[in-house]
Design a protein around this motif. Sequence first.
Motif, PDB file in Angstrom:
ATOM      1  N   LEU A  23      14.055   9.919  66.133  1.00 56.44           N
ATOM      2  CA  LEU A  23      13.718  10.120  64.731  1.00 56.44           C
ATOM      3  C   LEU A  23      14.951  10.494  63.912  1.00 56.44           C
ATOM      4  O   LEU A  23      15.095  10.045  62.766  1.00 56.44           O
ATOM      5  N   GLU A  24      15.841  11.292  64.494  1.00 57.36           N
ATOM      6  CA  GLU A  24      17.081  11.592  63.788  1.00 57.36           C
ATOM      7  C   GLU A  24      17.867  10.308  63.529  1.00 57.36           C
ATOM      8  O   GLU A  24      18.397  10.097  62.431  1.00 57.36           O
ATOM      9  N   GLU A  25      17.951   9.456  64.540  1.00 53.82           N
ATOM     10  CA  GLU A  25      18.641   8.178  64.370  1.00 53.82           C
ATOM     11  C   GLU A  25      17.976   7.349  63.276  1.00 53.82           C
ATOM     12  O   GLU A  25      18.666   6.663  62.500  1.00 53.82           O
ATOM     13  N   GLY A  26      16.654   7.406  63.206  1.00 55.95           N
ATOM     14  CA  GLY A  26      15.942   6.670  62.174  1.00 55.95           C
ATOM     15  C   GLY A  26      16.246   7.187  60.780  1.00 55.95           C
ATOM     16  O   GLY A  26      16.487   6.397  59.846  1.00 55.95           O
ATOM     17  N   PHE A  27      16.255   8.506  60.611  1.00 57.05           N
ATOM     18  CA  PHE A  27      16.582   9.075  59.301  1.00 57.05           C
ATOM     19  C   PHE A  27      18.013   8.718  58.892  1.00 57.05           C
ATOM     20  O   PHE A  27      18.284   8.412  57.727  1.00 57.05           O
ATOM     21  N   VAL A  28      18.926   8.754  59.842  1.00 52.86           N
ATOM     22  CA  VAL A  28      20.311   8.403  59.547  1.00 52.86           C
ATOM     23  C   VAL A  28      20.416   6.933  59.135  1.00 52.86           C
ATOM     24  O   VAL A  28      21.065   6.593  58.141  1.00 52.86           O
ATOM     25  N   ALA A  29      19.762   6.057  59.888  1.00 51.99           N
ATOM     26  CA  ALA A  29      19.774   4.633  59.553  1.00 51.99           C
ATOM     27  C   ALA A  29      19.210   4.402  58.157  1.00 51.99           C
ATOM     28  O   ALA A  29      19.734   3.591  57.376  1.00 51.99           O
ATOM     29  N   TYR A  30      18.149   5.137  57.828  1.00 54.39           N
ATOM     30  CA  TYR A  30      17.534   4.996  56.507  1.00 54.39           C
ATOM     31  C   TYR A  30      18.515   5.392  55.411  1.00 54.39           C
ATOM     32  O   TYR A  30      18.666   4.675  54.403  1.00 54.39           O
ATOM     33  N   SER A  31      19.195   6.526  55.594  1.00 55.35           N
ATOM     34  CA  SER A  31      20.132   6.987  54.574  1.00 55.35           C
ATOM     35  C   SER A  31      21.377   6.119  54.503  1.00 55.35           C
ATOM     36  O   SER A  31      22.109   6.167  53.506  1.00 55.35           O
ATOM     37  N   GLY A  57       7.803  -1.333  57.583  1.00 56.72           N
ATOM     38  CA  GLY A  57       9.207  -1.642  57.393  1.00 56.72           C
ATOM     39  C   GLY A  57       9.884  -2.030  58.692  1.00 56.72           C
ATOM     40  O   GLY A  57       9.229  -2.189  59.726  1.00 56.72           O
ATOM     41  N   TYR A  58      11.212  -2.166  58.626  1.00 55.16           N
ATOM     42  CA  TYR A  58      11.977  -2.507  59.825  1.00 55.16           C
ATOM     43  C   TYR A  58      13.414  -2.040  59.684  1.00 55.16           C
ATOM     44  O   TYR A  58      13.929  -1.872  58.569  1.00 55.16           O
ATOM     45  N   ILE A  59      14.030  -1.803  60.820  1.00 51.32           N
ATOM     46  CA  ILE A  59      15.456  -1.517  60.882  1.00 51.32           C
ATOM     47  C   ILE A  59      16.178  -2.840  61.079  1.00 51.32           C
ATOM     48  O   ILE A  59      15.789  -3.662  61.920  1.00 51.32           O
ATOM     49  N   LYS A  60      17.213  -3.069  60.302  1.00 52.88           N
ATOM     50  CA  LYS A  60      17.944  -4.331  60.396  1.00 52.88           C
ATOM     51  C   LYS A  60      18.484  -4.554  61.807  1.00 52.88           C
ATOM     52  O   LYS A  60      18.959  -3.619  62.456  1.00 52.88           O
ATOM     53  N   ASP A  61      18.365  -5.787  62.281  1.00 51.07           N
ATOM     54  CA  ASP A  61      18.862  -6.192  63.601  1.00 51.07           C
ATOM     55  C   ASP A  61      18.161  -5.463  64.740  1.00 51.07           C
ATOM     56  O   ASP A  61      18.715  -5.292  65.833  1.00 51.07           O
ATOM     57  N   ASP A  62      16.923  -5.028  64.503  1.00 45.89           N
ATOM     58  CA  ASP A  62      16.132  -4.358  65.534  1.00 45.89           C
ATOM     59  C   ASP A  62      15.181  -5.375  66.162  1.00 45.89           C
ATOM     60  O   ASP A  62      15.078  -6.523  65.712  1.00 45.89           O
ATOM     61  N   ALA A  63      14.455  -4.964  67.183  1.00 44.09           N
ATOM     62  CA  ALA A  63      13.559  -5.879  67.895  1.00 44.09           C
ATOM     63  C   ALA A  63      12.205  -6.026  67.218  1.00 44.09           C
ATOM     64  O   ALA A  63      11.548  -7.061  67.338  1.00 44.09           O
ATOM     65  N   PHE A  64      11.758  -4.981  66.494  1.00 44.49           N
ATOM     66  CA  PHE A  64      10.385  -4.977  65.989  1.00 44.49           C
ATOM     67  C   PHE A  64      10.328  -4.602  64.508  1.00 44.49           C
ATOM     68  O   PHE A  64      11.263  -4.045  63.955  1.00 44.49           O
ATOM     69  N   PHE A  65       9.188  -4.921  63.904  1.00 46.98           N
ATOM     70  CA  PHE A  65       8.806  -4.285  62.647  1.00 46.98           C
ATOM     71  C   PHE A  65       7.412  -3.700  62.824  1.00 46.98           C
ATOM     72  O   PHE A  65       6.652  -4.127  63.698  1.00 46.98           O
ATOM     73  N   VAL A 299       8.140   8.865  56.027  1.00 43.89           N
ATOM     74  CA  VAL A 299       8.817   7.591  55.781  1.00 43.89           C
ATOM     75  C   VAL A 299       8.519   6.619  56.921  1.00 43.89           C
ATOM     76  O   VAL A 299       8.436   7.014  58.086  1.00 43.89           O
ATOM     77  N   ALA A 300       8.396   5.358  56.578  1.00 40.71           N
ATOM     78  CA  ALA A 300       8.021   4.345  57.561  1.00 40.71           C
ATOM     79  C   ALA A 300       8.978   4.282  58.741  1.00 40.71           C
ATOM     80  O   ALA A 300       8.571   3.909  59.851  1.00 40.71           O
ATOM     81  N   VAL A 301      10.240   4.661  58.545  1.00 44.18           N
ATOM     82  CA  VAL A 301      11.183   4.597  59.665  1.00 44.18           C
ATOM     83  C   VAL A 301      10.756   5.540  60.790  1.00 44.18           C
ATOM     84  O   VAL A 301      11.020   5.269  61.965  1.00 44.18           O
ATOM     85  N   GLN A 302      10.060   6.626  60.447  1.00 40.16           N
ATOM     86  CA  GLN A 302       9.528   7.508  61.484  1.00 40.16           C
ATOM     87  C   GLN A 302       8.497   6.772  62.330  1.00 40.16           C
ATOM     88  O   GLN A 302       8.457   6.913  63.556  1.00 40.16           O
ATOM     89  N   ASP A 303       7.638   6.002  61.662  1.00 41.14           N
ATOM     90  CA  ASP A 303       6.612   5.241  62.370  1.00 41.14           C
ATOM     91  C   ASP A 303       7.230   4.137  63.220  1.00 41.14           C
ATOM     92  O   ASP A 303       6.793   3.873  64.343  1.00 41.14           O
ATOM     93  N   ILE A 304       8.259   3.508  62.681  1.00 43.51           N
ATOM     94  CA  ILE A 304       8.966   2.474  63.436  1.00 43.51           C
ATOM     95  C   ILE A 304       9.522   3.049  64.732  1.00 43.51           C
ATOM     96  O   ILE A 304       9.325   2.501  65.824  1.00 43.51           O
ATOM     97  N   GLN A 305      10.194   4.177  64.620  1.00 44.42           N
ATOM     98  CA  GLN A 305      10.867   4.766  65.782  1.00 44.42           C
ATOM     99  C   GLN A 305       9.875   5.256  66.833  1.00 44.42           C
ATOM    100  O   GLN A 305      10.081   5.048  68.033  1.00 44.42           O
ATOM    101  N   ILE A 306       8.821   5.910  66.415  1.00 41.12           N
ATOM    102  CA  ILE A 306       7.890   6.444  67.417  1.00 41.12           C
ATOM    103  C   ILE A 306       7.050   5.329  68.029  1.00 41.12           C
ATOM    104  O   ILE A 306       6.763   5.351  69.238  1.00 41.12           O
ATOM    105  N   ALA A 307       6.689   4.317  67.246  1.00 42.15           N
ATOM    106  CA  ALA A 307       5.920   3.194  67.794  1.00 42.15           C
ATOM    107  C   ALA A 307       6.746   2.436  68.826  1.00 42.15           C
ATOM    108  O   ALA A 307       6.249   2.071  69.903  1.00 42.15           O
ATOM    109  N   LYS A 308       8.007   2.191  68.523  1.00 42.87           N
ATOM    110  CA  LYS A 308       8.900   1.518  69.472  1.00 42.87           C
ATOM    111  C   LYS A 308       9.027   2.310  70.765  1.00 42.87           C
ATOM    112  O   LYS A 308       8.970   1.752  71.866  1.00 42.87           O
ATOM    113  N   ALA A 309       9.198   3.636  70.621  1.00 43.26           N
ATOM    114  CA  ALA A 309       9.403   4.476  71.810  1.00 43.26           C
ATOM    115  C   ALA A 309       8.179   4.454  72.709  1.00 43.26           C
ATOM    116  O   ALA A 309       8.296   4.346  73.938  1.00 43.26           O
ATOM    117  N   VAL A 310       7.009   4.544  72.099  1.00 42.79           N
ATOM    118  CA  VAL A 310       5.768   4.565  72.887  1.00 42.79           C
ATOM    119  C   VAL A 310       5.538   3.214  73.548  1.00 42.79           C
ATOM    120  O   VAL A 310       5.203   3.132  74.744  1.00 42.79           O
TER     121      VAL A 310
END
Length: 324
Positions: A23-31, A57-65, A299-310
């Motif tokens: 989640l920290e990585e997600g917040f950093v990527a968002y900012s 949403g999605y993180i650029k160059d990531d595997a999922f949205f 923020v959606a990036v939190q959902d992206i990160q936790i969904a990917k991890a699970v």
Amino acid sequence: MTQIFHADQIKQMVDQLDVTDLLEEGFVAYSQNRVIVPPVGELIFEKPPGDTHIKYGYIKDDAFFVIKIASGFYENYKLDLPTGSGLMLLFSQKTGMLESILIDEGYLTDIRTAVAGKIVAKYLAPKNIKGIGVFGTGVQGRMQVQYLKTISDCKKIVVWGQASDDFDSFRLEMEKLGYDVQTTTATEDVTDKCNLIITATPSRTPLIRADQLMPGTHITAMGSDTAEKQELESQILQQADIVVADSIEQCMTRGEIYQAMKTNQITKKEVVELGNIITDPQLRRQTDQQLTVADLTGVAVQDIQIAKAVYQAFLEAGNDFKKE
């Protein structure tokens, strides 16, 4: 084939994961503008009171949205039903195909919100925490406290609420975890004894006044996730030494920062984003006398990160978790 996982499976899996770093990585990527997050979709209901949010949403160059739907209906206790519900949809960024449905019933939203509170406290809470104040006796109020255990060894809780039945269950659950719990219907009991305060209610009128707070207080405000809700008097943000948004763009349309901006008590340039707090030590709390406020609207990036991890954990576990 789309893989479906249900709440009981998800809870069992999440108990084995620590998603703090993700989640920290997600917040950093968002900012750092590496995340695409469209405006929140939402439905607001009056009778009975409730709201449904669509965050995606999605993180650029990531595997999922990811697309997340989460609801909060605040009178569900009258029906012996949980307040929150929801699910997350995980799609491939390469093909657009639906890879997984996580029918978490709102659990992953609760977890990622509690973890965000932990992250905020890590960088903004005073070193000497005299007491943990909690506004709200529901699931999020409890989880926020539990996730602070690696940040602080403080065991004194003062919880504010309105329903005595909620007090009883809150006290029982927290005391089993080793906390000393005082319950109250007077907000001053919280602010007089606690310098780390969590607000986790759906209130539409401020619960805390600026003149109530002791020097050096940190507030994590996470209940106000729509334009209608407000838990803090806006003068608190005006007086704060540090005001943090999980998303500045999102907090300009909802939450405590939005309310303070409406009355010209704070400006955008006075707000720092959580991802930048994580990467720049100079932006964090510097003394135990500073007043700090974090506005967590989710923020959606939190959902992206936790969904990917699970989902990744399920793939790695293979047949240990039955799929549908």
